[in-house]
Design an enzyme around this catalytic site. Structure first.
Site, PDB file in Angstrom:
ATOM      1  N   LYS A   1       0.187   5.003   8.465  1.00 32.51           N
ATOM      2  CA  LYS A   1       0.787   5.378   7.176  1.00 32.51           C
ATOM      3  C   LYS A   1      -0.295   5.563   6.110  1.00 32.51           C
ATOM      4  CE  LYS A   1       1.798   1.836   4.853  1.00 32.51           C
ATOM      5  NZ  LYS A   1       1.415   0.933   3.817  1.00 32.51           N
TER       6      LYS A   1
ATOM      7  N   THR B   1       0.862  -1.194   0.000  1.00 30.50           N
ATOM      8  CA  THR B   1       0.000   0.000   0.000  1.00 30.50           C
ATOM      9  C   THR B   1       0.891   1.234   0.000  1.00 30.50           C
ATOM     10  OG1 THR B   1      -1.600  -1.208   1.337  1.00 30.50           O
ATOM     11  CG2 THR B   1      -1.867   1.192   1.193  1.00 30.50           C
TER      12      THR B   1
ATOM     13  N   LYS C   1      -7.417   1.488  -2.538  1.00 23.64           N
ATOM     14  CA  LYS C   1      -6.901   0.900  -1.290  1.00 23.64           C
ATOM     15  C   LYS C   1      -6.915   1.946  -0.161  1.00 23.64           C
ATOM     16  CE  LYS C   1      -4.744  -1.707   1.630  1.00 23.64           C
ATOM     17  NZ  LYS C   1      -5.525  -2.611   2.456  1.00 23.64           N
TER      18      LYS C   1
HETATM   19  P1  NAP Z   1       5.511  -6.140   7.418  1.00 24.00           P
HETATM   20  O1  NAP Z   1       5.188  -7.425   8.070  1.00 24.00           O
HETATM   21  O2  NAP Z   1       5.916  -4.976   8.242  1.00 24.00           O
HETATM   22  O3  NAP Z   1       6.662  -6.439   6.319  1.00 24.00           O
HETATM   23  C1  NAP Z   1       7.274  -5.396   5.619  1.00 24.00           C
HETATM   24  C2  NAP Z   1       8.253  -5.934   4.590  1.00 24.00           C
HETATM   25  O4  NAP Z   1       8.906  -4.814   3.956  1.00 24.00           O
HETATM   26  C3  NAP Z   1       9.382  -6.794   5.203  1.00 24.00           C
HETATM   27  O5  NAP Z   1       9.713  -7.799   4.278  1.00 24.00           O
HETATM   28  C4  NAP Z   1      10.516  -5.778   5.320  1.00 24.00           C
HETATM   29  O6  NAP Z   1      11.803  -6.350   5.333  1.00 24.00           O
HETATM   30  C5  NAP Z   1      10.327  -5.006   4.035  1.00 24.00           C
HETATM   31  N1  NAP Z   1      10.995  -3.699   4.041  1.00 24.00           N
HETATM   32  C6  NAP Z   1      10.709  -2.621   4.800  1.00 24.00           C
HETATM   33  N2  NAP Z   1      11.543  -1.596   4.504  1.00 24.00           N
HETATM   34  C7  NAP Z   1      12.389  -2.062   3.537  1.00 24.00           C
HETATM   35  C8  NAP Z   1      13.458  -1.474   2.813  1.00 24.00           C
HETATM   36  N3  NAP Z   1      13.831  -0.209   3.015  1.00 24.00           N
HETATM   37  N4  NAP Z   1      14.097  -2.249   1.890  1.00 24.00           N
HETATM   38  C9  NAP Z   1      13.720  -3.535   1.677  1.00 24.00           C
HETATM   39  N5  NAP Z   1      12.713  -4.149   2.340  1.00 24.00           N
HETATM   40  C10 NAP Z   1      12.049  -3.409   3.253  1.00 24.00           C
HETATM   41  O7  NAP Z   1       4.315  -5.623   6.518  1.00 24.00           O
HETATM   42  P2  NAP Z   1       3.035  -6.419   5.978  1.00 24.00           P
HETATM   43  O8  NAP Z   1       2.007  -6.472   7.053  1.00 24.00           O
HETATM   44  O9  NAP Z   1       3.479  -7.660   5.285  1.00 24.00           O
HETATM   45  O10 NAP Z   1       2.483  -5.347   4.902  1.00 24.00           O
HETATM   46  C11 NAP Z   1       3.130  -5.141   3.660  1.00 24.00           C
HETATM   47  C12 NAP Z   1       2.330  -4.109   2.892  1.00 24.00           C
HETATM   48  O11 NAP Z   1       0.994  -4.578   2.709  1.00 24.00           O
HETATM   49  C13 NAP Z   1       2.213  -2.744   3.587  1.00 24.00           C
HETATM   50  O12 NAP Z   1       2.225  -1.740   2.611  1.00 24.00           O
HETATM   51  C14 NAP Z   1       0.855  -2.821   4.277  1.00 24.00           C
HETATM   52  O13 NAP Z   1       0.291  -1.535   4.452  1.00 24.00           O
HETATM   53  C15 NAP Z   1       0.075  -3.653   3.267  1.00 24.00           C
HETATM   54  N6  NAP Z   1      -1.032  -4.445   3.826  1.00 24.00           N
HETATM   55  C16 NAP Z   1      -0.897  -5.122   4.999  1.00 24.00           C
HETATM   56  C17 NAP Z   1      -1.950  -5.867   5.494  1.00 24.00           C
HETATM   57  C18 NAP Z   1      -1.866  -6.609   6.796  1.00 24.00           C
HETATM   58  O14 NAP Z   1      -2.913  -6.967   7.338  1.00 24.00           O
HETATM   59  N7  NAP Z   1      -0.692  -6.884   7.329  1.00 24.00           N
HETATM   60  C19 NAP Z   1      -3.154  -5.930   4.775  1.00 24.00           C
HETATM   61  C20 NAP Z   1      -3.258  -5.271   3.563  1.00 24.00           C
HETATM   62  C21 NAP Z   1      -2.182  -4.524   3.096  1.00 24.00           C
HETATM   63  P3  NAP Z   1      12.485  -6.787   6.736  1.00 24.00           P
HETATM   64  O15 NAP Z   1      11.964  -8.165   6.994  1.00 24.00           O
HETATM   65  O16 NAP Z   1      13.937  -6.740   6.455  1.00 24.00           O
HETATM   66  O17 NAP Z   1      12.055  -5.786   7.772  1.00 24.00           O
END
Ligand code: NAP
Length: 283
Positions: free
Chosen positions: A241, A98, A173
């Site tokens: 965010k 997102t 979104k």
């Molecule tokens: P998350 O668990 O916080 O994972 C974030 C990912 O991004 C990790 O793989 C992290 O790597 C990587 N990352 C962060 N900064 C980085 C950088 N500078 N360079 C390379 N990799 C980087 O997040 P998530 O819950 O999976 O969500 C991912 C996306 O989907 C977000 O945009 C969120 O808003 C969206 N989303 C989430 C949900 C939900 O329920 N969780 C639902 C819908 C949409 P590291 O492992 O090294 O930290």
């Protein structure tokens, strides 16, 4: 037709179960995660690892990014060993993170300059739908690219919608996540109000879930409220965010400002790494 080789960047709460579903469907998947430990489980399940986004796109036909925010996605595209380090004719990148519609359009533009095709395809639904392959996928881009990606969307989600040009998926979104924020805050306020007047959390949650006001999100968040434990399925910092991105896109409705302030306050008080439902702790 041969199955495309898939690359996946970002193995957080969402990326991990989504890759598992592609592996289950017998796709060849190469993964890259900044923190290498998170790759191990998927390598054991049959994925291969790439040492950089550049190496990953060289090996693959279609690459997904599922990363935290605008900055993370830009870094993975643009740094020296990033996705756009070289020209990769005809490959397709699908960003499911997102991020803002503005950054989305910028990424499509720079990808196209490298002869790479691009779709924005953020998802509605959290970890459980990601595990079950029942996400709702909100797509922006050309119908040709959408048709190419559709068999993959069918594995990751229960439905995918092509909503318009590049950025349309990101705009949709941000809108649905505003509604999510209202639901989460409303649920927390309602349970606390009832509790203050002698109705237990358990009873109030039963009432909500059995009433016309109950919905998927009230049901999913019920156990965490009952146990008063909020491990992140969707981290509060991510919803903060998304609300901030919506604000930058001009969202200025009567309920928006107090909602944003509430999530800002929660983040400032150290709740960013907990689940969105942890908002109840500061109300
Ligand atoms: P998350 O668990 O916080 O994972 C974030 C990912 O991004 C990790 O793989 C992290 O790597 C990587 N990352 C962060 N900064 C980085 C950088 N500078 N360079 C390379 N990799 C980087 O997040 P998530 O819950 O999976 O969500 C991912 C996306 O989907 C977000 O945009 C969120 O808003 C969206 N989303 C989430 C949900 C939900 O329920 N969780 C639902 C819908 C949409 P590291 O492992 O090294 O930290």
């Amino acid at each position: 037709m041969n199955k495309p080789k898939i690359g996946w960047i970002g193995l957080g709460n969402m990326g991990n179960p989504m890759v598992k579903n592609l592996l289950k469907a017998n796709y060849e998947v190469t993964v890259y995660n900044r923190t290498k430990d998170k790759e191990h489980e998927l390598i054991n399940l049959g994925a291969t690892s790439a040492s950089s986004p550049q190496e990953l796109i060289e090996k693959c036909d279609t690459v997904f990014t599922m990363l935290s925010n605008d900055e993370a996605v830009k870094e993975v595209f643009e740094n020296q060993t990033g996705l756009l380090a070289k020209t990769e004719n005809g490959k397709l990148i699908i960003n499911m993170s997102t991020i803002s519609p503005q950054t989305t359009k910028y990424l499509a533009e720079i990808a196209n300059k490298h002869n790479i095709k691009f779709l924005d395809a953020p998802v509605s639904g959290s970890v459980k739908p990601a595990q079950d392959g029942t996400l709702l996928i909100l797509v922006g881009g050309s119908s040709e690219n959408y048709e190419r990606a559709k068999p993959l969307f069918d594995i990751l989600g229960k439905s995918s919608l092509l909503l318009g040009e590049t950025g349309a998926g990101s705009s949709a979104k941000l809108a649905i996540n505003y509604f999510l924020g209202l639901n989460i805050q409303g649920l927390a306020e309602t349970v606390l109000f009832a509790e203050k007047n002698g109705v237990s959390r358990k009873d109030m949650l039963t009432i909500i879930n059995k009433s016309a006001c109950g919905n998927g999100i009230t049901e999913i968040k019920t156990p965490s409220i009952l146990f008063d434990q909020y491990p992140a399925a969707f981290a509060l910092k991510h919803l903060h965010k998304d609300l901030n991105l919506a604000k930058n896109e001009g969202l200025d409705s009567p309920l928006f400002q107090p909602l944003f302030e509430s999530f800002q306050h929660a983040k400032d008080n150290g709740l960013g790494e907990e689940d969105v439902m942890a908002i109840i702790k500061i109300l």
